[in-house]
Design a protein around this motif. Sequence first.
Motif, PDB file in Angstrom:
ATOM      1  N   TYR A  37      61.464 -33.639   9.651  1.00 32.00           N
ATOM      2  CA  TYR A  37      61.290 -34.940   8.996  1.00 32.00           C
ATOM      3  C   TYR A  37      62.264 -35.921   9.613  1.00 32.00           C
ATOM      4  N   ARG A  51      55.445 -34.924   8.512  1.00 33.21           N
ATOM      5  CA  ARG A  51      56.055 -34.040   9.500  1.00 33.21           C
ATOM      6  C   ARG A  51      56.078 -34.648  10.886  1.00 33.21           C
ATOM      7  N   ASP A  84      65.627 -21.091   3.107  1.00 31.57           N
ATOM      8  CA  ASP A  84      65.329 -22.516   3.273  1.00 31.57           C
ATOM      9  C   ASP A  84      65.049 -23.151   1.917  1.00 31.57           C
ATOM     10  N   ASP A  85      65.049 -24.485   1.917  1.00 33.30           N
ATOM     11  CA  ASP A  85      64.834 -25.190   0.658  1.00 33.30           C
ATOM     12  C   ASP A  85      63.387 -25.122   0.200  1.00 33.30           C
ATOM     13  N   ILE A  86      62.449 -25.357   1.122  1.00 32.52           N
ATOM     14  CA  ILE A  86      61.061 -25.499   0.678  1.00 32.52           C
ATOM     15  C   ILE A  86      60.090 -24.999   1.743  1.00 32.52           C
ATOM     16  N   PHE A  87      59.030 -24.371   1.275  1.00 31.08           N
ATOM     17  CA  PHE A  87      57.957 -23.875   2.139  1.00 31.08           C
ATOM     18  C   PHE A  87      56.769 -24.795   1.891  1.00 31.08           C
ATOM     19  N   ASP A  88      56.478 -25.634   2.883  1.00 38.67           N
ATOM     20  CA  ASP A  88      55.418 -26.648   2.710  1.00 38.67           C
ATOM     21  C   ASP A  88      54.221 -26.194   3.540  1.00 38.67           C
ATOM     22  N   THR A  89      54.071 -26.679   4.763  1.00 42.05           N
ATOM     23  CA  THR A  89      52.987 -26.152   5.610  1.00 42.05           C
ATOM     24  C   THR A  89      53.310 -24.733   6.070  1.00 42.05           C
ATOM     25  N   GLY A  90      54.603 -24.405   6.141  1.00 40.31           N
ATOM     26  CA  GLY A  90      55.026 -23.076   6.594  1.00 40.31           C
ATOM     27  C   GLY A  90      55.347 -23.015   8.082  1.00 40.31           C
ATOM     28  N   HIS A  91      55.102 -24.117   8.799  1.00 40.52           N
ATOM     29  CA  HIS A  91      55.338 -24.093  10.259  1.00 40.52           C
ATOM     30  C   HIS A  91      56.811 -23.847  10.602  1.00 40.52           C
ATOM     31  N   LYS A 147      55.234 -25.260  -1.973  1.00 43.00           N
ATOM     32  CA  LYS A 147      54.238 -26.250  -2.408  1.00 43.00           C
ATOM     33  C   LYS A 147      52.860 -25.612  -2.458  1.00 43.00           C
ATOM     34  N   GLU A 170      53.968 -32.691  -4.258  1.00 41.59           N
ATOM     35  CA  GLU A 170      54.650 -33.974  -4.415  1.00 41.59           C
ATOM     36  C   GLU A 170      55.878 -33.942  -3.531  1.00 41.59           C
ATOM     37  N   PHE A 171      56.346 -35.118  -3.091  1.00 43.01           N
ATOM     38  CA  PHE A 171      57.559 -35.156  -2.283  1.00 43.01           C
ATOM     39  C   PHE A 171      58.765 -35.041  -3.201  1.00 43.01           C
ATOM     40  N   VAL A 172      59.552 -33.981  -3.025  1.00 43.82           N
ATOM     41  CA  VAL A 172      60.655 -33.717  -3.943  1.00 43.82           C
ATOM     42  C   VAL A 172      62.015 -33.884  -3.271  1.00 43.82           C
ATOM     43  N   LEU A 218      67.556 -31.034  -1.092  1.00 42.45           N
ATOM     44  CA  LEU A 218      66.459 -31.760  -0.427  1.00 42.45           C
ATOM     45  C   LEU A 218      66.740 -33.261  -0.422  1.00 42.45           C
ATOM     46  N   ASP A 219      66.446 -33.903   0.714  1.00 45.95           N
ATOM     47  CA  ASP A 219      66.784 -35.321   0.863  1.00 45.95           C
ATOM     48  C   ASP A 219      65.561 -36.209   1.022  1.00 45.95           C
TER      49      ASP A 219
HETATM   50  P1  5GP Z   1      57.084 -27.010   6.628  1.00 50.48           P
HETATM   51  O1  5GP Z   1      57.392 -26.715   8.058  1.00 50.48           O
HETATM   52  O2  5GP Z   1      56.963 -25.788   5.758  1.00 50.48           O
HETATM   53  O3  5GP Z   1      55.905 -27.932   6.482  1.00 50.48           O
HETATM   54  O4  5GP Z   1      58.260 -27.880   6.066  1.00 50.48           O
HETATM   55  C1  5GP Z   1      59.454 -27.340   5.791  1.00 50.48           C
HETATM   56  C2  5GP Z   1      60.542 -28.398   5.841  1.00 50.48           C
HETATM   57  O5  5GP Z   1      60.022 -29.700   5.549  1.00 50.48           O
HETATM   58  C3  5GP Z   1      61.550 -28.096   4.772  1.00 50.48           C
HETATM   59  O6  5GP Z   1      62.617 -27.337   5.292  1.00 50.48           O
HETATM   60  C4  5GP Z   1      62.006 -29.477   4.347  1.00 50.48           C
HETATM   61  O7  5GP Z   1      63.098 -29.879   5.141  1.00 50.48           O
HETATM   62  C5  5GP Z   1      60.842 -30.399   4.652  1.00 50.48           C
HETATM   63  N1  5GP Z   1      60.044 -30.726   3.448  1.00 50.48           N
HETATM   64  C6  5GP Z   1      58.798 -30.312   3.141  1.00 50.48           C
HETATM   65  N2  5GP Z   1      58.388 -30.813   1.957  1.00 50.48           N
HETATM   66  C7  5GP Z   1      59.410 -31.563   1.503  1.00 50.48           C
HETATM   67  C8  5GP Z   1      59.609 -32.347   0.303  1.00 50.48           C
HETATM   68  O8  5GP Z   1      58.782 -32.454  -0.610  1.00 50.48           O
HETATM   69  N3  5GP Z   1      60.806 -32.977   0.198  1.00 50.48           N
HETATM   70  C9  5GP Z   1      61.777 -32.905   1.149  1.00 50.48           C
HETATM   71  N4  5GP Z   1      62.900 -33.567   0.938  1.00 50.48           N
HETATM   72  N5  5GP Z   1      61.628 -32.177   2.292  1.00 50.48           N
HETATM   73  C10 5GP Z   1      60.456 -31.516   2.457  1.00 50.48           C
END
Ligand code: 5GP
Length: 185
Positions: A64, A70, A92-99, A124, A144-146, A151-152
């Motif tokens: 980000y 992304r 890690d803080d969050i698993f979004d797409t997982g990439h 997510k 949602e964006f958290v 998380l920032d």
């Molecule tokens: P991924 O590669 O799983 O799509 O994204 C993982 C990374 O994206 C996380 O380590 C985090 O830094 C960032 N990210 C994904 N979703 C969010 C969100 O809702 N809020 C924030 N602050 N960062 C996110």
Amino acid sequence: MKTLISEEQVREGVTRMAFEINQTYANRPLTIVGVLTGSVVLLADMIRQLTMPLRVGVVQASSYRGATSRGPLVINSDLMPDIANHDVLMVDDIFDTGHTMAELIQLMEKLGPTSVRTAVLLRKSGQQEVTIQPDFIGFDIPNEFVVGYGLDYQDEYRNLPFVGALEDEDLQRHASRTKRNHDSC
Ligand code: 5GP
Ligand code: MG
């Protein structure tokens, strides 16, 4: 800002995850690799509840760039400990797409660890674009964006003790501040 997971709920979730991790590894030595920067709060709270002999290292991954979408993933592994023949748990803080996790696991596997597992505070729902899933998950959340608890948004909010979702007025405040900064340059 809307509170999604309260401070107390976060505490309970982290304790539950630490319990599961302790059960999984029993007394086997473990190497934790925290993904900077979002994992630092979880890392600090969680490792104090782990009971096995523990090493702690970090890797930096960022995708980000000040926005909520992304960008390309940049990995800096200069600070990574030696993981050959070690059990590794990536945090890690969050698993979004997982990439991010998928690419980090690939990178770790090349370094000859005994095993690689992953722990995240948040997952997510319905956003995953990879086949792997985290082994330990604190909470499933809506798309949602958290922010908060590490998380920032534009480098702010990491110190909030709860997890919140940004609302339109928060984003507008950021947008007007960015504009003011530009105006004064
Ligand atoms: P991924 O590669 O799983 O799509 O994204 C993982 C990374 O994206 C996380 O380590 C985090 O830094 C960032 N990210 C994904 N979703 C969010 C969100 O809702 N809020 C924030 N602050 N960062 C996110
Ligand atoms: Mg991150």
